[in-house]
Design a protein around this motif. Structure first.
Motif, PDB file in Angstrom:
ATOM      1  N   TYR A  11       0.795  -1.229   0.000  1.00  0.00           N
ATOM      2  CA  TYR A  11       0.000   0.000   0.000  1.00  0.00           C
ATOM      3  C   TYR A  11       0.826   1.276   0.000  1.00  0.00           C
ATOM      4  N   GLN A  12       2.110   1.196   0.331  1.00  0.00           N
ATOM      5  CA  GLN A  12       2.957   2.384   0.351  1.00  0.00           C
ATOM      6  C   GLN A  12       3.756   2.572  -0.944  1.00  0.00           C
ATOM      7  N   ILE A  26     -11.289  11.624 -11.240  1.00  0.00           N
ATOM      8  CA  ILE A  26     -12.372  11.283 -12.169  1.00  0.00           C
ATOM      9  C   ILE A  26     -13.381  10.304 -11.574  1.00  0.00           C
ATOM     10  N   ALA A  27     -13.140   9.829 -10.337  1.00  0.00           N
ATOM     11  CA  ALA A  27     -14.029   8.818  -9.769  1.00  0.00           C
ATOM     12  C   ALA A  27     -13.926   8.810  -8.251  1.00  0.00           C
ATOM     13  N   ASP A  28     -14.868   8.102  -7.617  1.00  0.00           N
ATOM     14  CA  ASP A  28     -14.766   7.810  -6.187  1.00  0.00           C
ATOM     15  C   ASP A  28     -13.900   6.564  -6.061  1.00  0.00           C
ATOM     16  N   VAL A  29     -12.768   6.690  -5.387  1.00  0.00           N
ATOM     17  CA  VAL A  29     -11.828   5.569  -5.328  1.00  0.00           C
ATOM     18  C   VAL A  29     -11.564   5.145  -3.891  1.00  0.00           C
ATOM     19  N   GLU A  30     -11.345   3.853  -3.716  1.00  0.00           N
ATOM     20  CA  GLU A  30     -10.931   3.309  -2.433  1.00  0.00           C
ATOM     21  C   GLU A  30      -9.774   2.352  -2.674  1.00  0.00           C
ATOM     22  N   VAL A  31      -8.832   2.366  -1.754  1.00  0.00           N
ATOM     23  CA  VAL A  31      -7.656   1.501  -1.849  1.00  0.00           C
ATOM     24  C   VAL A  31      -7.717   0.421  -0.776  1.00  0.00           C
ATOM     25  N   VAL A  32      -7.590  -0.826  -1.211  1.00  0.00           N
ATOM     26  CA  VAL A  32      -7.423  -1.960  -0.300  1.00  0.00           C
ATOM     27  C   VAL A  32      -6.275  -2.779  -0.877  1.00  0.00           C
ATOM     28  N   ALA A  33      -5.128  -2.742  -0.225  1.00  0.00           N
ATOM     29  CA  ALA A  33      -3.906  -3.310  -0.790  1.00  0.00           C
ATOM     30  C   ALA A  33      -3.128  -4.093   0.261  1.00  0.00           C
ATOM     31  N   PRO A  34      -2.170  -4.900  -0.176  1.00  0.00           N
ATOM     32  CA  PRO A  34      -1.384  -5.686   0.785  1.00  0.00           C
ATOM     33  C   PRO A  34      -0.521  -4.811   1.684  1.00  0.00           C
ATOM     34  N   GLU A  35      -0.280  -5.292   2.889  1.00  0.00           N
ATOM     35  CA  GLU A  35       0.584  -4.571   3.824  1.00  0.00           C
ATOM     36  C   GLU A  35       2.031  -4.570   3.340  1.00  0.00           C
ATOM     37  N   SER A  49      -5.046 -18.855   7.926  1.00  0.00           N
ATOM     38  CA  SER A  49      -4.648 -17.897   8.961  1.00  0.00           C
ATOM     39  C   SER A  49      -5.541 -16.665   8.817  1.00  0.00           C
ATOM     40  N   PRO A  50      -5.778 -15.954   9.923  1.00  0.00           N
ATOM     41  CA  PRO A  50      -6.691 -14.810   9.880  1.00  0.00           C
ATOM     42  C   PRO A  50      -6.101 -13.625   9.133  1.00  0.00           C
ATOM     43  N   LEU A  51      -6.980 -12.833   8.566  1.00  0.00           N
ATOM     44  CA  LEU A  51      -6.585 -11.612   7.867  1.00  0.00           C
ATOM     45  C   LEU A  51      -7.095 -10.403   8.640  1.00  0.00           C
ATOM     46  N   TYR A  52      -6.263  -9.365   8.712  1.00  0.00           N
ATOM     47  CA  TYR A  52      -6.620  -8.151   9.444  1.00  0.00           C
ATOM     48  C   TYR A  52      -6.556  -6.958   8.496  1.00  0.00           C
ATOM     49  N   VAL A  53      -7.463  -6.044   8.690  1.00  0.00           N
ATOM     50  CA  VAL A  53      -7.513  -4.836   7.867  1.00  0.00           C
ATOM     51  C   VAL A  53      -7.199  -3.633   8.743  1.00  0.00           C
ATOM     52  N   HIS A  54      -6.257  -2.808   8.303  1.00  0.00           N
ATOM     53  CA  HIS A  54      -5.890  -1.589   9.020  1.00  0.00           C
ATOM     54  C   HIS A  54      -6.000  -0.409   8.065  1.00  0.00           C
ATOM     55  N   VAL A  63      -4.030  -4.917   4.128  1.00  0.00           N
ATOM     56  CA  VAL A  63      -4.352  -6.251   4.626  1.00  0.00           C
ATOM     57  C   VAL A  63      -3.079  -7.084   4.724  1.00  0.00           C
ATOM     58  N   ASN A  64      -2.990  -7.909   5.755  1.00  0.00           N
ATOM     59  CA  ASN A  64      -1.832  -8.799   5.900  1.00  0.00           C
ATOM     60  C   ASN A  64      -2.012 -10.063   5.052  1.00  0.00           C
ATOM     61  N   GLY A  65      -2.275  -9.840   3.773  1.00  0.00           N
ATOM     62  CA  GLY A  65      -2.531 -10.960   2.884  1.00  0.00           C
ATOM     63  C   GLY A  65      -2.090 -10.677   1.465  1.00  0.00           C
ATOM     64  N   THR A  66      -2.599 -11.460   0.546  1.00  0.00           N
ATOM     65  CA  THR A  66      -2.223 -11.382  -0.858  1.00  0.00           C
ATOM     66  C   THR A  66      -3.063 -10.341  -1.596  1.00  0.00           C
ATOM     67  N   PRO A  67      -2.674  -9.994  -2.823  1.00  0.00           N
ATOM     68  CA  PRO A  67      -3.502  -9.087  -3.624  1.00  0.00           C
ATOM     69  C   PRO A  67      -4.919  -9.617  -3.823  1.00  0.00           C
ATOM     70  N   ALA A  68      -5.036 -10.910  -4.106  1.00  0.00           N
ATOM     71  CA  ALA A  68      -6.373 -11.489  -4.291  1.00  0.00           C
ATOM     72  C   ALA A  68      -7.175 -11.441  -2.997  1.00  0.00           C
ATOM     73  N   ASP A  69      -6.507 -11.657  -1.856  1.00  0.00           N
ATOM     74  CA  ASP A  69      -7.180 -11.506  -0.559  1.00  0.00           C
ATOM     75  C   ASP A  69      -7.803 -10.124  -0.430  1.00  0.00           C
TER      76      ASP A  69
END
Length: 255
Positions: A11-12, A26-35, A49-54, A63-69
């Motif tokens: 994400y950084q 040009i749009a309403d955007v949201e980012v959800v990306a790997p840690e 294993s559990p996934l966490y969103v920060h 997310v502490n997971g993969t791009p597909a996660d």
């Protein structure tokens, strides 16, 4: 238009920041990306294993997971709505030819496509983020072109776009291409750990094998953006009849 953005560099990464800054105009955007960096994770999902969103200070969620996660979680509950488009990238390096099979960037876009949402994977040809603002400009321009052509809202599609690391004025028009091919990967790299155990590192990608005119390798090497429509169906349709006949014949011979 509502756009979900993800990537595989984390994400950084400069690529996702530039892409977000370009598309938010040009749009309403949201980012959800790997840690962390998740390159070459393809379509992998985390099941044991559990996934966490920060949420980061800039509003990006990670997310502490993969791009597909990341895309899967976003589309199955985190967002609370269905976006019009899923965009992955901008990746730090090319995703052309055989690379697309392994690519976490393509995997993130494909996850959106599997949920029935149009999706695009954007990558820069060379690593290092050179001319990243130009790439983001071209990504925004392409999304605007698709919106103007009313390509959203119907049958979903999956596009793989590669952008040479060049200034905007130097980039040549986009070409629709087939995927090229690479030679087999280089030999695995062996090293000894401090404890004396043998460690293995995956070798470098193989050299380009098929860069004929009409391929993504050829287009980008001549300064063009390349765009390849992808599909998920791995069936070898041309060989279905062959294998049906071959198994039938072998069954007769065994009898």
């Amino acid at each position: 238009m509502k756009i979900l953005i993800s990537n595989d560099d984390g994400y950084q990464a400069p690529g996702i920041v530039a892409l977000h800054d370009a598309l938010k105009t040009i749009a309403d955007v949201e980012v959800v990306a790997p840690e962390h960096n998740n390159s070459a994770k393809s379509n992998a999902l985390t099941l044991h294993s559990p996934l966490y969103v920060h949420e980061a200070a800039n509003g990006f969620r990670y997310v502490n997971g993969t791009p597909a996660d990341c895309v899967h979680i976003a589309l199955t509950g985190l967002l609370g709505y269905k976006p019009d488009l899923v965009v992955a990238g901008i990746n730090n390096g090319a995703n052309m030819g055989d690379d697309t099979i392994y690519s976490g960037t393509v995997g993130a876009a494909m996850e959106g496509y599997l949920f029935g949402i149009p999706a695009i994977a954007f990558s820069q040809v060379d690593k290092g983020w050179g001319e990243i603002e130009a790439a983001a400009h071209k990504a925004r321009e392409f999304v605007q072109q698709l919106e103007a052509g009313k390509h959203f809202g119907g049958v979903p599609w999956l596009l793989n776009v590669n952008i040479p690391n060049m200034p905007v004025d130097a980039l040549k028009p986009m070409r629709v291409c087939r995927l090229g091919r690479r030679h087999a990967a280089e030999r695995v790299i062996e090293q000894q750990s401090p404890r004396g155990d043998t460690m293995y590192w995956i070798g470098s990608a193989g050299a380009v094998f098929d860069e004929a005119e009409g391929t993504d390798f050829h287009a980008t090497s001549h300064g063009h953006l390349s765009m390849t429509p992808l599909k998920v169906d791995l069936t070898d349709h041309e060989r279905v009849v062959y294998w049906g006949q071959a198994l039938q014949q072998s069954g007769k011979e065994a009898a």
